[in-house]
Design a protein around this motif. Structure first.
Motif, PDB file in Angstrom:
ATOM      1  N   LEU A 151       0.617  -1.320  -0.074  1.00  0.00           N
ATOM      2  CA  LEU A 151       0.131  -0.182  -0.059  1.00  0.00           C
ATOM      3  C   LEU A 151       0.876   1.285   0.107  1.00  0.00           C
ATOM      4  N   THR A 152       2.085   1.135   0.392  1.00  0.00           N
ATOM      5  CA  THR A 152       2.835   2.312   0.470  1.00  0.00           C
ATOM      6  C   THR A 152       3.415   2.647  -0.775  1.00  0.00           C
ATOM      7  N   GLY A 163      -1.632   4.992   9.077  1.00  0.00           N
ATOM      8  CA  GLY A 163      -1.212   6.505   8.934  1.00  0.00           C
ATOM      9  C   GLY A 163      -0.908   6.665   7.684  1.00  0.00           C
ATOM     10  N   LEU A 164      -1.308   5.974   6.568  1.00  0.00           N
ATOM     11  CA  LEU A 164      -0.970   6.013   5.357  1.00  0.00           C
ATOM     12  C   LEU A 164      -0.815   7.186   4.470  1.00  0.00           C
ATOM     13  N   CYS A 165      -2.033   8.098   4.586  1.00  0.00           N
ATOM     14  CA  CYS A 165      -2.334   9.233   4.150  1.00  0.00           C
ATOM     15  C   CYS A 165      -1.188  10.168   4.543  1.00  0.00           C
ATOM     16  N   LEU A 218       2.201   9.211   3.059  1.00  0.00           N
ATOM     17  CA  LEU A 218       2.294   9.841   1.853  1.00  0.00           C
ATOM     18  C   LEU A 218       2.868  11.152   1.329  1.00  0.00           C
ATOM     19  N   CYS A 219       1.989  11.997   2.249  1.00  0.00           N
ATOM     20  CA  CYS A 219       2.211  13.471   2.387  1.00  0.00           C
ATOM     21  C   CYS A 219       3.706  13.691   2.735  1.00  0.00           C
ATOM     22  N   LEU A 220       4.255  12.879   3.821  1.00  0.00           N
ATOM     23  CA  LEU A 220       5.643  13.252   4.054  1.00  0.00           C
ATOM     24  C   LEU A 220       6.614  12.754   3.181  1.00  0.00           C
ATOM     25  N   ARG A 221       6.192  11.796   2.217  1.00  0.00           N
ATOM     26  CA  ARG A 221       6.938  11.407   1.061  1.00  0.00           C
ATOM     27  C   ARG A 221       7.218  12.569  -0.118  1.00  0.00           C
ATOM     28  N   VAL A 273      -7.270  15.103   7.487  1.00  0.00           N
ATOM     29  CA  VAL A 273      -6.377  16.024   7.250  1.00  0.00           C
ATOM     30  C   VAL A 273      -5.448  15.782   6.046  1.00  0.00           C
ATOM     31  N   TYR A 274      -4.778  14.804   6.245  1.00  0.00           N
ATOM     32  CA  TYR A 274      -3.591  14.395   5.402  1.00  0.00           C
ATOM     33  C   TYR A 274      -4.417  14.074   3.931  1.00  0.00           C
ATOM     34  N   ALA A 275      -5.359  13.170   3.813  1.00  0.00           N
ATOM     35  CA  ALA A 275      -5.959  12.900   2.693  1.00  0.00           C
ATOM     36  C   ALA A 275      -6.459  14.127   1.790  1.00  0.00           C
ATOM     37  N   TYR A 276      -6.926  15.155   2.627  1.00  0.00           N
ATOM     38  CA  TYR A 276      -7.394  16.371   1.863  1.00  0.00           C
ATOM     39  C   TYR A 276      -6.073  17.078   1.443  1.00  0.00           C
TER      40      TYR A 276
END
Length: 363
Positions: free
Chosen positions: A20-21, A47-49, A52-55, A97-100
């Motif tokens: 998934l990552t 915390g996958l969203c 992803l944002c951190l990447r 929050v991170y999804a949006y």
């Protein structure tokens, strides 16, 4: 359908996480959440969203915690009894929050992000040659040349800086464009470009009453880019888009090339500056917590308007207030997935928060 099988249940947690990552679009993680309650729980719990944002933007590693404004479930968080329930609600909030935010960061925008000037390290003839002139794309205004000029120096290695405040506390910056000034009124029409440029982004430590490097904390510094000795808008594209937290950008002009014939001193002059990217305000904002740049990431659930994408060539005579109204519309892609398979209903606030997704949301 009778033979369908949940492959996540057949794999160990590490392998499922590795699969998934590999997803690199926040919309794909939203689709995963729509498959089943167990898949949604797995995405949120890990915390996958956020990962992803951190990447995409390592600058988010400075987020201390996230806050949802106008959150109708805030009271519920305070009333939950068990610590595990509280932890789950916190994980859900971070997921939302991170999804949006992921959708906002992945959206393509192109606008001039400068709100106003902060100041220059020096100015030769103030206010006629003020940094404010760099906001105007025209070379002539009311019959006069429009440009900023540094003080003259005999040492070619003395740098100069131009500092700007961006349209919001949280912006995605992709490139900075600079046009050196050509003095047609001088013999030989010399061009006063710098040898190279470098860019810093960060936040103010205190008020912006004076330009002093100690007043700013820089959380990003770009590589050094060579500048051509040409009178044109030169584009300096950053190696990767940068999330500027704090809304301050500084241009470092390194190395003096052109000597003025009248006094024999070296000058740097700039006609126009553009900072291209996108503002995440008002749907997202940031409160700086300390000089190191740690901040609170805030998401306003009420900010949901249609964006207007601009070219970045607009006149800087537009006021900061008008910019705010324009930027307000840039955020719709946070709330609507503009990709195949995700419609408006899938990104509806109430629909997205429920645990029990109906079968019609499965992909």
């Amino acid at each position: 359908m009778e033979n369908r099988k949940d492959f996540l249940s057949c794999l160990d947690s590490d392998m499922s996480l590795k699969i998934l990552t590999c997803l690199d679009d926040p919309a794909d993680l939203v689709r995963v959440c729509c498959v089943s309650r167990s898949w949604r729980h797995y995405v949120i719990a890990n915390g996958l969203c956020k990962k992803l944002c951190l990447r995409i933007f390592p600058q988010l590693s400075r987020v201390a915690f996230v806050v949802e404004l106008n959150q109708h479930g805030a009271k519920e968080l305070a009333e939950v009894g068990s610590s595990s329930s509280v932890e789950w609600l916190v994980q859900q909030r971070e997921h939302r929050v991170y999804a949006y935010l992921g959708r906002a960061l992945m959206s393509s925008v192109a606008m001039n992000c400068i709100a106003k000037t902060v100041g220059a390290s020096s100015t030769d003839n103030f206010p006629q040659e003020s940094i404010d002139n760099t906001l105007e794309p025209r070379d002539h205004i009311s019959g006069r040349y429009s440009y900023w000029s540094s003080d003259g120096q005999s040492n070619p290695n003395v740098p100069e800086t131009l500092t700007y405040e961006l349209v919001s506390q949280i912006c995605v910056i992709t490139e900075i464009n600079i046009q050196p000034f050509q003095a047609h009124f001088q013999i030989g029409s010399p061009i006063y470009a710098a040898r190279s440029v470098r860019f810093k982004m960060g936040h103010a430590k205190a008020s912006l009453d004076a330009v002093d490097d100690e007043m700013f904390s820089w959380t990003y510094t770009s590589p050094e880019f060579p500048m051509s000795q040409e009178n044109r808008l030169q584009k300096f594209k950053l190696p990767e888009p940068v999330l500027c937290i704090g809304g301050i950008l500084q241009i470092e002009l390194l190395g003096r090339v052109q000597r003025q014939e009248i006094d024999g001193l070296l000058y740097i002059c700039v006609s126009h500056v553009q900072v291209l990217g996108g503002s995440l305000s008002p749907a997202f904002n940031a409160d700086i917590l300390d000089p190191s740049g740690n901040f609170v990431l805030k998401r306003d659930q009420m900010a949901n308007c249609q964006p207007v994408i601009t070219s970045g060539n607009e006149s800087q005579e537009i006021s900061a207030e008008h910019r705010g109204l324009r930027d307000f519309r840039n955020i719709v892609t946070i709330l609507r997935g503009q990709v195949v398979g995700i419609g408006e209903d899938d990104w509806d606030e109430e629909e997205y928060e429920i645990d029990d997704f109906e079968e019609e949301y499965a992909l």
